[in-house]
Enzyme design. Structure first.
Site, mmCIF file in Angstrom:
data_model
loop_
_atom_site.group_PDB
_atom_site.id
_atom_site.type_symbol
_atom_site.label_atom_id
_atom_site.label_comp_id
_atom_site.label_asym_id
_atom_site.label_seq_id
_atom_site.Cartn_x
_atom_site.Cartn_y
_atom_site.Cartn_z
ATOM 1 N N ILE A 61 2.405 2.873 2.418
ATOM 2 C CA ILE A 61 3.636 2.795 3.219
ATOM 3 C C ILE A 61 4.645 1.868 2.535
ATOM 4 C CG2 ILE A 61 4.639 2.143 5.453
ATOM 5 C CD1 ILE A 61 1.958 3.007 6.748
ATOM 6 N N GLU B 276 0.749 -5.630 22.875
ATOM 7 C CA GLU B 276 1.284 -4.361 23.388
ATOM 8 C C GLU B 276 0.519 -3.931 24.636
ATOM 9 O OE1 GLU B 276 1.418 -1.410 20.276
ATOM 10 O OE2 GLU B 276 2.403 -2.791 18.926
ATOM 11 N N GLY C 93 0.860 -1.191 0.000
ATOM 12 C CA GLY C 93 0.000 0.000 0.000
ATOM 13 C C GLY C 93 0.891 1.234 0.000
ATOM 14 N N THR D 213 6.671 -2.818 11.247
ATOM 15 C CA THR D 213 6.169 -1.533 11.766
ATOM 16 C C THR D 213 4.650 -1.479 11.601
ATOM 17 O OG1 THR D 213 6.528 -0.595 9.582
ATOM 18 C CG2 THR D 213 8.245 -0.187 11.220
ATOM 19 N N SER D 214 4.040 -2.618 11.285
ATOM 20 C CA SER D 214 2.608 -2.636 10.978
ATOM 21 C C SER D 214 1.793 -2.997 12.222
ATOM 22 C CB SER D 214 2.367 -3.606 9.826
ATOM 23 O OG SER D 214 1.023 -3.924 9.709
ATOM 24 N N ARG D 215 1.625 -4.278 12.441
ATOM 25 C CA ARG D 215 0.934 -4.755 13.632
ATOM 26 C C ARG D 215 1.564 -6.078 14.056
ATOM 27 N NH1 ARG D 215 -0.685 -0.370 14.093
ATOM 28 N NH2 ARG D 215 -2.812 0.392 14.226
ATOM 29 N N GLY E 102 6.393 4.402 15.067
ATOM 30 C CA GLY E 102 6.587 4.610 13.635
ATOM 31 C C GLY E 102 6.059 5.946 13.125
ATOM 32 N N HIS F 122 6.266 1.182 19.471
ATOM 33 C CA HIS F 122 5.211 1.624 18.534
ATOM 34 C C HIS F 122 5.317 3.122 18.251
ATOM 35 C CE1 HIS F 122 0.887 0.639 17.044
ATOM 36 N NE2 HIS F 122 1.426 1.592 16.320
ATOM 37 N N ARG G 124 -2.092 -8.278 -2.025
ATOM 38 C CA ARG G 124 -3.329 -8.913 -2.514
ATOM 39 C C ARG G 124 -3.485 -8.681 -4.009
ATOM 40 N NH1 ARG G 124 -8.348 -7.138 1.065
ATOM 41 N NH2 ARG G 124 -7.274 -5.178 0.787
HETATM 42 C C1 8YV Z 1 -0.602 5.413 15.322
HETATM 43 C C2 8YV Z 1 -0.539 3.337 13.910
HETATM 44 O O1 8YV Z 1 0.280 6.138 16.068
HETATM 45 O O2 8YV Z 1 -1.932 4.756 12.626
HETATM 46 C C3 8YV Z 1 -1.655 3.633 12.982
HETATM 47 O O3 8YV Z 1 -2.291 2.648 12.585
HETATM 48 O O4 8YV Z 1 -0.179 2.250 14.102
HETATM 49 C C4 8YV Z 1 0.197 4.343 14.668
HETATM 50 O O5 8YV Z 1 1.251 4.775 13.893
HETATM 51 C C5 8YV Z 1 -1.675 4.876 16.200
HETATM 52 O O6 8YV Z 1 -2.541 4.047 15.517
HETATM 53 C C6 8YV Z 1 -2.461 5.979 16.865
HETATM 54 O O7 8YV Z 1 -3.760 5.556 17.172
#
Ligand code: 8YV
Length: 325
Positions: free
Chosen positions: A160, A271, A158, A240-242, A291, A289, A180
């Protein structure tokens, strides 16, 4: 909807954003900046016209089902919406919005930081200096691995993923990706990117992997123990995603057994807790977290939240609303 709707914000936002929200809406700010517990979230959805949560608020069906009919919008402060039960919200005719676009470049920078920090042992070197035990230059000391000329596999291409590919290309990495959908040829060409339809075929060929896909039921443990075991022993992983996209326990085991060379992780499965094995794993850089944690991104995220709310109040559909796949 009242002309000054009650907007409940679950966490402290940048001052500038909070001040603007106070001017525009009947805003209730967070006093403590700690994540709200379930009961407090339920009280909030019973009272609010608009809720502004963050990634630390788990807004599941139990919470949404107790929302009053006044609740019209969940304007998430953040991009990822895996902490919100979108199906239940949409069934209850509650609009959900996020803040896309404004954290793309900062997150891609963070991937690059980890991508350099892990193979080049940046944190180890820094710790050595501060420990006072550096004995001077040596030809075989602190040898990391070169990244120029290596293969980078991006999982999730995507905005990023593409911002990362643009940077990584400048660092001499060969860009590969799994997504995908295949990107249009013109974008692939501009990034010199090779598409792999089959993730299982891509993984054993990569030197560095970066996870940039969202967390969904389909991507849960996409990097399973079996898949991680198919990586080359010299491979590095950046996430850096989830956290949920990677089987964290399996990753920690494989790192400890030197079956994966290293990892740079900004996100974790549970987390803020991080597994002990991961904390002790070699060649691993762990970040809290952060990023998208730049002043600019946080302010622009707040501005997006405000625009989404204001557009709804003006009788239009908010620009960043989430539609079901
Ligand atoms: C945010 C993130 O800081 O935007 C996202 O999905 O993972 C982070 O970078 C966080 O979600 C703030 O709610």
């Amino acid at each position: 909807m009242p002309s000054k709707p009650l907007v409940i914000v679950t966490r402290r936002l940048p001052e500038l954003v909070e001040a603007r929200m106070m001017e525009l809406f009947n805003t209730r700010l967070s006093a403590s900046d700690s994540p709200l517990d379930k009961e407090t979230l339920i009280e909030a959805v019973k009272e609010a016209d608009i809720l502004v949560p963050t990634v630390t608020d788990k807004i599941d069906s139990e919470i949404i089902n107790q929302a009053s009919s006044k609740l019209k919008l969940i304007a998430n402060f953040g991009n990822g919406i895996d902490h919100i039960d979108i199906d239940t919200a949409l069934k209850k005719k509650i609009i959900v919005t996020n803040t896309p676009g404004v954290l793309t470049e900062d997150t891609a920078d963070m991937v690059m930081s980890l991508l350099l920090a892990v193979p080049r042992k940046i944190i180890e070197g820094e710790k050595l200096i501060r420990s006072g035990s550096w004995r001077g230059w040596s030809p075989t000391h602190m040898m990391g691995r070169r990244i120029w000329g290596k293969r980078l596999g991006i999982i999730g291409m995507g905005s990023i993923g593409q911002a990362l590919a643009r940077r990584a290309k400048g660092f001499g990495l060969n860009i590969h990706y799994h997504n995908r959908n295949r990107l249009p040829e013109v974008i692939e060409d501009s990034l010199d990117a090779t598409f792999w339809e089959d993730l299982d075929q891509m993984l054993p060929k990569m030197d560095i992997l970066s996870v940039n896909c969202p967390s969904t039921p389909e991507t849960y443990h996409l990097l399973s123990r079996e898949r991680l075991s198919n990586l080359q022993a010299h491979a590095y992983i950046i996430n850096t995603s989830r956290g949920k996209v990677i089987d964290e326990e399996a990753l920690a085991d494989l790192l400890s057994q030197s079956k994966i060379a290293g990892a740079g992780l900004d996100v974790f499965e549970r987390e803020p807790s991080v597994s002990k094995v991961l904390l002790g794993a070699p060649n691993t850089v762990l970040l809290p977290h952060m990023g998208s944690a730049t002043v600019e991104a946080r302010i622009e995220m707040g501005e997006k939240v405000i625009i989404n709310i204001q557009t709804l109040l003006n009788g239009h559909r908010p620009p960043d609303r989430i539609l079901n796949d």
